[in-house]
Design an enzyme around this catalytic site. Structure first.
Site, short mmCIF file in Angstrom:
data_model
loop_
_atom_site.label_atom_id
_atom_site.label_comp_id
_atom_site.label_asym_id
_atom_site.label_seq_id
_atom_site.Cartn_x
_atom_site.Cartn_y
_atom_site.Cartn_z
N ASP A 71 0.86 -1.19 0.00
CA ASP A 71 0.00 0.00 0.00
C ASP A 71 0.89 1.23 0.00
O ASP A 71 1.60 1.50 0.97
CB ASP A 71 -0.91 -0.01 1.23
CG ASP A 71 -1.88 1.16 1.25
OD1 ASP A 71 -1.90 1.95 0.29
OD2 ASP A 71 -2.64 1.28 2.24
N ASP A 120 -8.09 2.75 -3.62
CA ASP A 120 -8.49 3.02 -2.24
C ASP A 120 -9.01 4.44 -2.15
O ASP A 120 -10.20 4.70 -2.30
CB ASP A 120 -7.32 2.78 -1.29
CG ASP A 120 -7.70 2.93 0.17
OD1 ASP A 120 -8.87 3.23 0.47
OD2 ASP A 120 -6.83 2.75 1.05
N LYS A 148 -13.95 1.13 2.63
CA LYS A 148 -13.79 1.58 4.01
C LYS A 148 -14.99 2.43 4.39
O LYS A 148 -15.36 3.35 3.64
CB LYS A 148 -12.51 2.40 4.19
CG LYS A 148 -11.22 1.64 3.96
CD LYS A 148 -10.02 2.57 4.06
CE LYS A 148 -8.71 1.82 3.86
NZ LYS A 148 -7.54 2.76 3.82
#
Length: 367
Positions: A188, A239, A263
């Site tokens: 990441d 993301d 998320k």
């Protein structure tokens, strides 16, 4: 079922410093709420502010929480879409604190039905194994930590990169040498690379069998993601580029990602997270369940959602294992090594410890 009052807590959890490409956190900047109803029970919600990613701090969350709470007093707790639309109509963004309010409504709805949340959502229990995250540090330090995690039974590593592309390659080289070929490694970059850095890093870590890379570049370089994907064999997971299902549709249809990380702090909670999940599922793009630095309260909600979301194939659900120095939760998720489970109690099945709350700053809106 009407909302009578809402308790709002500054829910700070001390932790060991945790470093990513965009900053370091030394405590979890969380907010905890209880939404009380005239049915005699309440719903719980938690969010974790990560200002360098989502742009909200604990203080901004607390201010907006009081504004949101005033909107909801006397309103129907079971009309989740209407309650969330109230918040969206009042302010754009602020998805982190919105997610706590969303979570509390789903807790109420599931408790009202007498079902654990995953059953209320139509899901079923399945084996869920989380990865474990290594924060950015010196390559040798990260390699030592990787070896330690392997010794404790971990089989999936998530490695934070993004501060220096050349050093990042060395980080992965040393980690792979330390753990051998058997462990899955995903990385990441937290938007830390330029386009050229991303090409260099991903091309050079590809031989170390990297499962995927989350968010290699800043979101303003999203238009270059298809080009990046053509230049490197490492799969890209969106993301920060995906906050809602419209973002998901654009990223997928432009050929900018192979996977999406969901998320609640980005989506504003489960209502929108489900739309992201379904948008990706319709286009055969697997998703990951991710998070910030939630306690086991927020983690419990994520586990229920994962049980009910068949297109979630990857699990980054180690937030409570990343150096939290205290556990403010009662009930909720249990870890068996790196596998997660939860009891079949109605609702989310987790709450805050009263002794921990006694030391938290508290605000009350309503009667």
């Amino acid at each position: 079922m009407n909302i009578n009052s809402i308790d709002i807590y500054r829910f700070s959890i001390p932790m060991e410093p945790f470093a990513i490409a965009t900053g370091t956190m030394d405590y979890a900047q969380n907010v905890f709420i209880r939404v009380h109803t005239n049915a005699g029970f309440y719903g719980v919600g938690e969010c974790s502010a990560f200002p360098m990613i989502v742009g909200e701090t604990q203080d901004t969350c607390l201010v907006m929480a009081r504004e949101f709470a005033r909107l909801w007093i006397g309103q129907d707790a079971l009309d989740i879409e209407a309650r969330m639309q109230q918040l969206h109509s009042f302010t754009a963004g602020n998805t982190t604190i919105k997610s706590a309010f969303d979570m509390a409504l789903y807790d109420i709805a599931a408790k009202n039905s007498g079902l654990p949340l995953y059953k209320y959502l139509g899901g079923a229990v399945r084996d869920i194994e989380t990865d474990i995250t290594i924060g950015i540090g010196a390559p040798e330090t990260m390699a030592e930590k990787a070896a330690h995690f392997k010794a404790t039974g971990a089989t999936i590593l998530k490695v934070k990169l993004g501060r220096n592309a050349h050093t990042d390659v060395e980080r992965i080289k040393q980690i792979r040498n330390a753990v051998g070929d058997g462990m899955r490694i995903r990385v990441d970059a937290n938007q830390g690379w330029s386009f050229d850095d991303a090409v260099h890093a991903l091309t050079n870590i590809a031989p170390y069998n990297i499962e995927f890379c989350e968010q290699p570049m800043r979101t303003w370089h999203d238009d270059r993601l298809p080009e990046l994907m053509a230049l490197t064999p490492v799969k890209i997971m969106a993301d920060e580029s995906v906050y809602n299902h419209h973002d998901a549709r654009r990223q997928i249809e432009s050929g900018s990602c192979r996977y999406i990380n969901i998320k609640f702090s980005k989506s504003g909670g489960m209502l929108e997270a489900k739309k992201i999940h379904d948008t990706a599922a319709e286009r055969n793009i697997p998703c990951m369940m991710g998070g910030m630095l939630e306690s086991r309260i927020g983690l419990s909600a994520k586990l229920h959602f994962a049980y009910a979301s068949s297109n979630i194939k990857f699990y980054d659900m180690d937030t409570c294992m990343l150096g939290h120095l205290t556990d403010p939760c009662v009930g909720g998720v249990k870890y068996d090594g790196y596998f997660l489970s939860i009891d079949d109690t109605p609702g989310i099945g987790a709450d805050a410890n009263e002794s921990f709350l006694a030391d938290c700053e508290r605000f009350v809106v309503g009667v």
